[in-house]
Design an enzyme around this catalytic site. Sequence first.
Site, PDB file in Angstrom:
ATOM      1  N   ASP B  95       1.155  -1.437  -0.220  1.00  0.00           N
ATOM      2  CA  ASP B  95      -0.044   0.390  -0.091  1.00  0.00           C
ATOM      3  C   ASP B  95       0.725   1.387   0.362  1.00  0.00           C
ATOM      4  OD1 ASP B  95      -2.086   1.824   0.081  1.00  0.00           O
ATOM      5  OD2 ASP B  95      -3.170   1.140   2.117  1.00  0.00           O
ATOM      6  N   ALA B  96       1.226   1.766  -0.886  1.00  0.00           N
ATOM      7  CA  ALA B  96       2.097   2.911  -1.905  1.00  0.00           C
ATOM      8  C   ALA B  96       1.425   3.926  -2.499  1.00  0.00           C
ATOM      9  CB  ALA B  96       3.624   1.770  -2.290  1.00  0.00           C
ATOM     10  N   LYS B  97       0.228   3.168  -2.809  1.00  0.00           N
ATOM     11  CA  LYS B  97      -0.128   4.419  -3.928  1.00  0.00           C
ATOM     12  C   LYS B  97       0.583   5.935  -4.095  1.00  0.00           C
ATOM     13  CE  LYS B  97      -3.943   5.360   0.235  1.00  0.00           C
ATOM     14  NZ  LYS B  97      -3.748   3.828   1.086  1.00  0.00           N
ATOM     15  N   ARG B  98       1.496   4.683  -4.783  1.00  0.00           N
ATOM     16  CA  ARG B  98       2.621   5.590  -5.827  1.00  0.00           C
ATOM     17  C   ARG B  98       1.992   6.451  -7.330  1.00  0.00           C
ATOM     18  NH1 ARG B  98       4.983   5.298  -1.031  1.00  0.00           N
ATOM     19  NH2 ARG B  98       6.957   4.735  -1.320  1.00  0.00           N
ATOM     20  N   THR B 123      -0.531  -0.603  -4.162  1.00  0.00           N
ATOM     21  CA  THR B 123      -1.742   0.739  -4.573  1.00  0.00           C
ATOM     22  C   THR B 123      -1.297   1.787  -5.444  1.00  0.00           C
ATOM     23  OG1 THR B 123      -1.168   1.424  -2.709  1.00  0.00           O
ATOM     24  CG2 THR B 123      -3.043  -0.224  -2.874  1.00  0.00           C
TER      25      THR B 123
END
Lengths: 275, 275
Positions: B95-98, B123
């Site tokens: 869950d890094a939302k890069r 993510t």
Amino acid sequence: MTLHFADKWFAACGDKGAPVCVGLDPVLDRLPTTPGDPIVAIEKWCREILDAVAPFVPAVKPQLACFERYGSQGMAVYERIVNHAHQLGLLVIADAKRGDIGLSSDHYAAAFFDPDHAADALTVSAYLGPDTLQPVINAAAKGGQGLFALVRTSNPGSDAFQSLKLADGRTVSEAMANIIATLGNAHVGDCGYSLLGAVVGATKPEDAVELRSRMPEQIFLVPGFGAQGGSAKDVKACFDANGQGAIITASRSVIFAANVADAARQLRDDIAALL
Amino acid sequence: MTLHFADKWFAACGDKGAPVCVGLDPVLDRLPTTPGDPIVAIEKWCREILDAVAPFVPAVKPQLACFERYGSQGMAVYERIVNHAHQLGLLVIADAKRGDIGLSSDHYAAAFFDPDHAADALTVSAYLGPDTLQPVINAAAKGGQGLFALVRTSNPGSDAFQSLKLADGRTVSEAMANIIATLGNAHVGDCGYSLLGAVVGATKPEDAVELRSRMPEQIFLVPGFGAQGGSAKDVKACFDANGQGAIITASRSVIFAANVADAARQLRDDIAALL
């Protein structure tokens, strides 16, 4: 007393002569020589770039993806590079485009503003909502750092989302601009600019005029000068009437130039001539 | 032959009995005991959590901010934790939302899908435009990984941006849903779902119904079950008519429970009972 980021930025531009920044994107197969160990190669190259550009520019912008690509060892290189840049008197804008909710937002602030290798500013995303930026804003206010929120970019597909029209006539990126202006208003320095700035791409000057009017207190971080297609005329619209309030960033056109120092001097001179 | 992520996910849910995931958010001051070195403490705690939940859930979702907060050393812990999870037969959703443009998007894919510590899914954010997701989609297709793009979140301020109305009647998050559905359509597995899924928060069931109809091929990664306020009724709308196509994630309600294994079993049983 902690110096406000925007005031720090104004002072640094005064020292170096132009509001410019060099993007530090270590891409292994673009490096002039490739020794065996990629980690060693990118660290050596980054240090050489910093040494070459430091006399001419106030700031550098490491692209975190290029370091994270090498895992924890790559992140250790990033940390050492931040400290080397500081030893050379450069400000460091960590281009990480982080964004998450609540406590995770706090953690990203702690990551990039850790005193052992604190960046001077961080790029962030506010897709999740204004509340998700508040923890990083609070951390930046306390530590004298800056933030640049993604508003308008210059990549080919940016219009597909950022230019969608809202019912009230604004575009998606204009709505984001208003959110950022409101959030940043509580954190304006002596120079009149907020610690919360905006990423605004260089290839759409008509957008820049509109966004400048919506964000009078935001310093614009403008990537895309040079190799990405932005010209001097394009970036002029990002500045205020006094020729202030924007950071013009060039990456590939400087860092992969035959003579990096000359390219950094040219960048400084081109932008200084514009203002 | 590389197994498609969605098919891998369906098989893993069959094995464990419910489409659930435990969020791994190592927050130092929430850990039951705090030895001197935070790095040692979070690694030990993460391993214990993985050992406890592995019999009951198909996947875990490490929150990258919590690891990055400890710099390169924290990222090294993340890498070891990924491998420990894999040894226990767990899928790992980073869950890094890069999200970044062009080559930087390639680099983030290389970072999280590095064979030495490859996550099974990541993510991502598509604020910058659909073109910026293409490099990570290509990498995921090649390696059998999945992606979850931010569409609709459940934090208090999410409406301020994601619920803005477009001129064509859609909301910002509905427009993002259409972008994700279009991008994902080229990468559908045998199970009928795409490798490109969507993050859809658990606290707005009416939104979930609308988004499910716009994204029939997207697996929904649903955070916010339990501690963040989502109830069983709320998350039901995220599934398709066959009770498939969503991953229900609980974090604090499991990982900070008095008995973590019991809490993971309860999460599995609660969701299985719903379907």
